[in-house]
Write a protein that holds these residues in place. Structure first.
Motif, mmCIF file in Angstrom:
data_model
loop_
_atom_site.group_PDB
_atom_site.id
_atom_site.type_symbol
_atom_site.label_atom_id
_atom_site.label_comp_id
_atom_site.label_asym_id
_atom_site.label_seq_id
_atom_site.Cartn_x
_atom_site.Cartn_y
_atom_site.Cartn_z
ATOM 1 N N VAL A 42 0.838 -1.200 0.000
ATOM 2 C CA VAL A 42 0.000 0.000 0.000
ATOM 3 C C VAL A 42 0.876 1.256 0.000
ATOM 4 C CG1 VAL A 42 -1.618 1.341 1.363
ATOM 5 C CG2 VAL A 42 -1.982 -1.075 1.060
ATOM 6 N N VAL A 43 1.962 1.209 0.792
ATOM 7 C CA VAL A 43 2.833 2.374 0.819
ATOM 8 C C VAL A 43 3.432 2.621 -0.561
ATOM 9 C CG1 VAL A 43 4.987 3.267 1.746
ATOM 10 C CG2 VAL A 43 3.346 2.194 3.244
ATOM 11 N N ARG A 48 3.309 5.929 -5.531
ATOM 12 C CA ARG A 48 3.089 6.099 -6.976
ATOM 13 C C ARG A 48 1.964 7.082 -7.223
ATOM 14 N NH1 ARG A 48 5.289 2.729 -11.229
ATOM 15 N NH2 ARG A 48 4.189 4.480 -12.119
ATOM 16 N N LEU A 49 0.956 7.060 -6.357
ATOM 17 C CA LEU A 49 -0.182 7.959 -6.552
ATOM 18 C C LEU A 49 0.129 9.372 -6.059
ATOM 19 C CD1 LEU A 49 -3.097 5.641 -5.432
ATOM 20 C CD2 LEU A 49 -2.611 6.374 -7.724
ATOM 21 N N GLU A 50 1.298 9.541 -5.483
ATOM 22 C CA GLU A 50 1.727 10.848 -4.977
ATOM 23 C C GLU A 50 0.775 11.398 -3.925
ATOM 24 O OE1 GLU A 50 2.184 13.326 -8.346
ATOM 25 O OE2 GLU A 50 3.651 11.999 -9.269
ATOM 26 N N ILE A 51 0.420 10.554 -2.975
ATOM 27 C CA ILE A 51 -0.467 11.060 -1.933
ATOM 28 C C ILE A 51 0.187 10.954 -0.565
ATOM 29 C CG2 ILE A 51 -2.684 10.759 -3.064
ATOM 30 C CD1 ILE A 51 -2.894 8.090 -1.792
ATOM 31 N N VAL A 52 1.511 10.781 -0.512
ATOM 32 C CA VAL A 52 2.173 10.752 0.789
ATOM 33 C C VAL A 52 2.867 12.093 0.996
ATOM 34 C CG1 VAL A 52 3.764 9.515 2.262
ATOM 35 C CG2 VAL A 52 2.582 8.317 0.460
ATOM 36 N N ASP A 53 2.259 12.964 1.737
ATOM 37 C CA ASP A 53 2.909 14.237 2.026
ATOM 38 C C ASP A 53 2.307 14.834 3.284
ATOM 39 O OD1 ASP A 53 0.461 15.059 1.225
ATOM 40 O OD2 ASP A 53 1.103 15.714 -0.752
ATOM 41 N N HIS D 204 -9.268 7.915 -6.371
ATOM 42 C CA HIS D 204 -8.135 8.750 -6.753
ATOM 43 C C HIS D 204 -8.366 9.373 -8.125
ATOM 44 C CE1 HIS D 204 -4.048 9.698 -8.139
ATOM 45 N NE2 HIS D 204 -3.815 9.941 -6.881
ATOM 46 N N ALA D 205 -8.852 8.546 -9.051
ATOM 47 C CA ALA D 205 -9.078 9.055 -10.400
ATOM 48 C C ALA D 205 -10.156 10.124 -10.397
ATOM 49 C CB ALA D 205 -9.472 7.908 -11.331
ATOM 50 N N LYS D 212 -3.656 11.711 -13.916
ATOM 51 C CA LYS D 212 -2.686 11.527 -12.840
ATOM 52 C C LYS D 212 -2.667 10.084 -12.352
ATOM 53 C CE LYS D 212 -0.861 14.344 -9.286
ATOM 54 N NZ LYS D 212 -1.137 15.017 -8.050
ATOM 55 N N THR D 213 -3.856 9.490 -12.291
ATOM 56 C CA THR D 213 -3.900 8.099 -11.874
ATOM 57 C C THR D 213 -3.149 7.222 -12.864
ATOM 58 O OG1 THR D 213 -6.082 8.608 -11.056
ATOM 59 C CG2 THR D 213 -5.453 6.312 -11.088
ATOM 60 N N GLN D 214 -3.329 7.541 -14.138
ATOM 61 C CA GLN D 214 -2.684 6.697 -15.144
ATOM 62 C C GLN D 214 -1.180 6.848 -15.124
ATOM 63 O OE1 GLN D 214 -4.364 7.310 -18.948
ATOM 64 N NE2 GLN D 214 -5.761 5.602 -18.707
ATOM 65 N N LYS D 215 -0.732 8.016 -14.713
ATOM 66 C CA LYS D 215 0.715 8.178 -14.623
ATOM 67 C C LYS D 215 1.269 7.232 -13.566
ATOM 68 C CE LYS D 215 1.728 12.598 -14.442
ATOM 69 N NZ LYS D 215 2.266 13.772 -13.782
#
Lengths: 161, 91, 125, 299
Positions: A42-43, A48-53, D204-205, D212-215
């Motif tokens: 998950v981490v 990858r989703l760029e949501i850790v900040d 997320h999408a 962005k999700t696809q990236k």
């Protein structure tokens, strides 16, 4: 990866592990190792989703948030009683108001906390946040006056720094 | 006692559904569905106790997750649809 | 002690049930969408908290059950205002306007949200 | 959207009837994903609806007729909860009584689904995979042209949504994996886990835009994973054959029969989970991309 971002990663790992351990209820080696793999996966995906900040792991709020919650809880109970009274008194007891208020918070996080707190206390709903102006819709003029008094604003502001 | 809470929730769910069917605006319907979802989460949790099956809580949790995602999804959809409609009107 | 816990949790459950019920009544009694939202908010916050806390007292301190209830609790407290806000915002931008009680004490609703388009938001489903 | 309410309601019924796993699936699939997928399709198809070719009344008539026949059919079925009903006397008692000895996992539904009915479940996974292939075949035919993404509604204004979404997505994913691995003990398993996981990605999408999700999650890899899921399931069967058992005969996987069952079930649940999760993602992302394209052409 800088030191700063690894702090958020570690915090995320801790939170997720706690959720897993709390939820699972089975502590044999197999499920715990599955848990470890899951947390790491998950981490990885979260990175990858760029949501850790700092927005998803609000470390900077620290311990002060608990005191704030306690205070908020009290507010919620009070305003709930008011709204329920109005519900049973019927539609004549309300006189809705829309107002624009200034918010003193600097960060988006602070604005979010403020906005959500306003929505959580029944009687007031955040309609929109733009820059540092918040549009609030309230069931009656009293609640707006209460917000204009600025106690909630100050308390959220204190969380920020 | 659980029964009393469950019945109260049931009645609340019924009223929410009524609102969802009556409308009158789209947003009223979404609001009612959202309310219905929250009530269902609670209802399932209470029901789990009523029947002595605490694993129902897993379902309640999933419901809470899915309910939120659905509401956001529906909202975004109509928001998106409107922007397209607007651009069409202007063209 | 056990009886005391039982009584407290019963009281919480009944109170929570009553809250949820009044919230549901509220979405029928209030005149327009925005005020209905407040009624829904009541049930979302206090109603569900009371019921969940009431249930927590009945777990007999099984850790997993407690944690799950706490997760549901946190989740509802986090999502319900978010969903309400998103809904209110979407409604406002969609051209829905609240009925105001005393217009003289309200600020004008800014023009930037676009023109009211009450006819087009009705009956889209 | 009222369909979503219907799903919630029917899930409550399943809960009442004590069918936890079914309720779980209904909650996840019916209430969430199907609503969102329907809306995506609507967003895509709504723009250029063809004029109806046949009279809607005929369709209504057919629907009502089928409904009457179905209701009539249920009269022949045994009363609900009848102990003498064929369902209860055929294989069910064996499953319920022997499951504990033969497979040794607490959740009977999982053992039935994954072990006794391994072939059926394999078939279902293949169907899901086939659905993905179908969607891709229909939608990707005109690939190659520059994809013009889902018109991003101004996300930067949605401060609250963005932050709360960021906080929520990782726990949702973790919860999906929890459901995945605890399918043996409580309600859950691969299907539900896959749906929840993909729901997190879809959230997320929705919040940050498909682009962005696809990236982060490239479609080709997801497609390969979808195939991999089916492959995992199938290869468990083949490994069992190599070890001298029948296809999908988990007893052959390890020295001990019960360990074999455990390993087999965990692995195939994983396969199911991967396939379902990736299938949902592929379908949603492909649709969402098409929405952008279709509107780019008409608007």
């Amino acid at each position: 990866m800088t030191i700063k971002s690894s702090r958020y990663t570690i915090s995320l790992i801790v939170v997720l592990s706690l959720i897993w351990i709390g939820n699972s209820g089975f502590y044999n080696a197999m499920l715990l190792s599955f848990g470890a793999v899951s947390v790491l996966f998950v981490v990885f995906v979260a990175h990858r989703l760029e949501i850790v900040d700092e927005e998803s792991q609000p470390l900077q709020l620290g311990r002060r948030i608990f005191a704030f919650w306690m205070w908020l809880l009290k507010e919620i109970v009070q305003s709930n009683i008011q709204v329920i009274k109005r519900i049973w008194l019927g539609p004549k007891s309300i006189s809705p108001v829309v107002m624009q208020l200034k918010m003193s918070q600097q960060t988006d996080m602070g604005k979010t906390i403020y906005g959500n707190s306003v929505t959580l206390t029944p009687g007031t709903v955040t309609l929109d946040i733009e820059d540092d102006v918040m549009t609030v819709y309230a069931l009656s003029y009293d609640s707006i006056q209460y917000l204009q008094g600025g106690e909630m604003d100050r308390r959220v502001k204190r969380l920020e720094d | 006692m659980f029964l009393a809470a469950a019945i109260a929730l049931m009645v609340a769910m019924m009223l929410a559904i009524l609102r969802a069917f009556m409308g009158p605006t789209l947003y009223d319907r979404i609001l009612a569905v959202n309310l219905f979802g929250t009530k269902t989460v609670l209802f399932i949790a209470v029901l789990g106790y009523l029947m002595g099956r605490p694993e129902f809580l897993d379902i309640a949790l999933v419901y809470a997750l899915i309910n939120f995602i659905t509401v956001i999804g529906v909202l975004r959809f109509f928001e998106y649809k409107r922007t397209v409609d607007d651009s069409k009107e202007e063209a | 002690m056990a009886i005391f816990l039982d009584v407290v949790s019963w009281a919480l459950l009944i109170l929570g049930g009553f809250m949820c019920f009044s919230g549901a009544v509220g979405i029928h009694r209030f005149p327009d969408f925005f005020s209905r939202m407040h009624a829904a908010g009541v049930t979302d916050t206090l109603g569900s908290s009371l019921i969940l806390i009431g249930l927590m007292l009945q777990t007999g301190w099984q850790a997993t059950v407690l944690v799950k209830l706490a997760l549901i609790f946190l989740f509802i407290l986090l999502t319900s205002p978010t969903a309400s806000h998103a809904l209110a915002k979407a409604a406002l931008h969609g051209g829905l306007r609240p009925k105001l009680g005393k217009p003289e004490v309200s600020d004008e609703i800014p023009e930037k949200f676009g023109k009211p388009r009450s006819e087009s938001v009705n009956n889209q489903l | 959207m009222l369909m979503g309410v219907y799903s919630l309601l029917s899930a409550s019924f399943f809960v009442l009837m004590d069918a936890v796993d079914v309720a779980f699936t209904e909650a996840a699939v019916g209430a969430g994903i199907s609503t969102i997928l329907m809306l995506t399709v609507l967003a895509m198809a709504g723009r250029f609806e063809n004029r109806a070719l046949h009279h809607p009344r005929i369709a209504l008539f057919v629907v009502i007729g089928t409904g009457i026949m179905l209701v009539y059919g249920t009269f022949d079925m045994p009363a609900f909860g009848d102990a003498n009903a064929p369902v209860q006397t055929h294989v069910a008692p064996h499953y319920i009584q022997q499951s504990a000895d033969e497979i040794d996992i607490p959740n009977i539904v999982t053992s039935v689904l994954a072990s006794y009915r391994g072939f059926d479940t394999f078939g279902e996974v293949v169907v899901v995979f086939a659905a993905v292939i179908g969607v891709l075949a229909l939608l990707e035919m005109k690939s190659g042209e520059a994809s013009n993404e889902l018109a991003p509604a101004p996300m930067y204004q949605h401060k609250i949504l963005r932050i709360v979404g960021k906080i929520l997505i990782p726990p949702i994913m973790l919860f999906a994996l929890y459901v995945q691995f605890h399918g043996e003990y409580g309600p859950g398993g691969g299907f539900q886990a896959g749906v929840i996981f993909s729901a997190a990605i879809i959230l997320h999408a929705i919040l940050f835009g498909v682009e962005k999700t696809q990236k982060a999650i490239s479609l080709p890899i997801v497609k390969i994973l979808a195939a991999l899921g089916v492959l995992i399931y199938g290869s468990v069967g083949i490994v069992a054959m190599l070890n001298g058992g029948n296809f999908l005969d988990y007893n052959a996987l390890a020295e001990n029969d019960i360990t074999g069952q455990h390993v087999g079930i965990i692995v195939i649940e994983l396969g199911v989970g991967i396939t379902v999760a990736t299938a949902m993602m592929v379908i949603f992302l492909t649709f969402a991309r098409r929405v952008g394209k279709a509107n780019g052409e008409t608007a």
